[in-house]
Design a protein around this motif. Structure first.
Motif, PDB file in Angstrom:
ATOM      1  N   ARG A  39       0.794  -1.231   0.000  1.00 54.08           N
ATOM      2  CA  ARG A  39       0.000   0.000   0.000  1.00 54.08           C
ATOM      3  C   ARG A  39       0.827   1.281   0.000  1.00 54.08           C
ATOM      4  O   ARG A  39       0.290   2.354   0.119  1.00 54.08           O
ATOM      5  CB  ARG A  39      -0.979  -0.001   1.151  1.00 54.08           C
ATOM      6  CG  ARG A  39      -1.966  -1.150   1.059  1.00 54.08           C
ATOM      7  CD  ARG A  39      -3.055  -1.005   2.093  1.00 54.08           C
ATOM      8  NE  ARG A  39      -3.957  -2.111   1.994  1.00 54.08           N
ATOM      9  CZ  ARG A  39      -4.280  -2.916   2.984  1.00 54.08           C
ATOM     10  NH1 ARG A  39      -3.791  -2.720   4.173  1.00 54.08           N
ATOM     11  NH2 ARG A  39      -5.112  -3.906   2.799  1.00 54.08           N
ATOM     12  N   PHE A  40       2.123   1.181  -0.097  1.00 57.07           N
ATOM     13  CA  PHE A  40       2.952   2.369  -0.218  1.00 57.07           C
ATOM     14  C   PHE A  40       3.389   2.483  -1.666  1.00 57.07           C
ATOM     15  O   PHE A  40       3.759   1.500  -2.290  1.00 57.07           O
ATOM     16  CB  PHE A  40       4.185   2.288   0.687  1.00 57.07           C
ATOM     17  CG  PHE A  40       3.836   2.328   2.149  1.00 57.07           C
ATOM     18  CD1 PHE A  40       3.389   3.496   2.740  1.00 57.07           C
ATOM     19  CD2 PHE A  40       3.960   1.199   2.929  1.00 57.07           C
ATOM     20  CE1 PHE A  40       3.066   3.539   4.088  1.00 57.07           C
ATOM     21  CE2 PHE A  40       3.639   1.232   4.273  1.00 57.07           C
ATOM     22  CZ  PHE A  40       3.199   2.406   4.852  1.00 57.07           C
ATOM     23  N   LYS A  41       3.334   3.689  -2.191  1.00 53.87           N
ATOM     24  CA  LYS A  41       3.675   3.888  -3.600  1.00 53.87           C
ATOM     25  C   LYS A  41       5.166   3.996  -3.829  1.00 53.87           C
ATOM     26  O   LYS A  41       5.629   3.829  -4.953  1.00 53.87           O
ATOM     27  CB  LYS A  41       2.972   5.126  -4.140  1.00 53.87           C
ATOM     28  CG  LYS A  41       1.465   4.964  -4.141  1.00 53.87           C
ATOM     29  CD  LYS A  41       0.767   6.141  -4.728  1.00 53.87           C
ATOM     30  CE  LYS A  41      -0.739   5.899  -4.684  1.00 53.87           C
ATOM     31  NZ  LYS A  41      -1.481   6.915  -5.364  1.00 53.87           N
ATOM     32  N   SER A  42       5.917   4.284  -2.780  1.00 53.04           N
ATOM     33  CA  SER A  42       7.365   4.398  -2.935  1.00 53.04           C
ATOM     34  C   SER A  42       8.038   4.062  -1.612  1.00 53.04           C
ATOM     35  O   SER A  42       7.416   4.112  -0.552  1.00 53.04           O
ATOM     36  CB  SER A  42       7.745   5.822  -3.351  1.00 53.04           C
ATOM     37  OG  SER A  42       7.530   6.716  -2.279  1.00 53.04           O
ATOM     38  N   PRO A  43       9.319   3.716  -1.667  1.00 54.10           N
ATOM     39  CA  PRO A  43      10.051   3.470  -0.431  1.00 54.10           C
ATOM     40  C   PRO A  43      10.100   4.709   0.471  1.00 54.10           C
ATOM     41  O   PRO A  43      10.101   4.602   1.692  1.00 54.10           O
ATOM     42  CB  PRO A  43      11.456   3.106  -0.905  1.00 54.10           C
ATOM     43  CG  PRO A  43      11.275   2.599  -2.286  1.00 54.10           C
ATOM     44  CD  PRO A  43      10.122   3.388  -2.843  1.00 54.10           C
TER      45      PRO A  43
END
Length: 57
Positions: free
Chosen positions: A3-7
């Motif tokens: 659910r996170f679009k980027s680190p």
């Protein structure tokens, strides 16, 4: 990374979440059950007060 679009987003969440988690859940294996419940209740009340103050301001 679920659910996170980027680190970077994951890191931002974790850097904010970790201190809160550590405050709410101390080393429970070193406490009795009654001490742990009292600690969590106190932490919850403190968090409610801080949140209400922030919302009112």
């Amino acid at each position: 990374m679920k659910r996170f679009k980027s680190p970077k987003q994951a890191q931002q969440f974790l850097s904010a979440h970790d201190p809160i988690h550590q405050h709410s859940y101390p080393c429970r294996h070193l406490m009795t059950a009654a001490e742990s419940r009292a600690y969590r209740t106190n932490a919850s009340e403190n968090r409610k007060q801080e949140t209400c103050v922030r919302m009112a301001a």
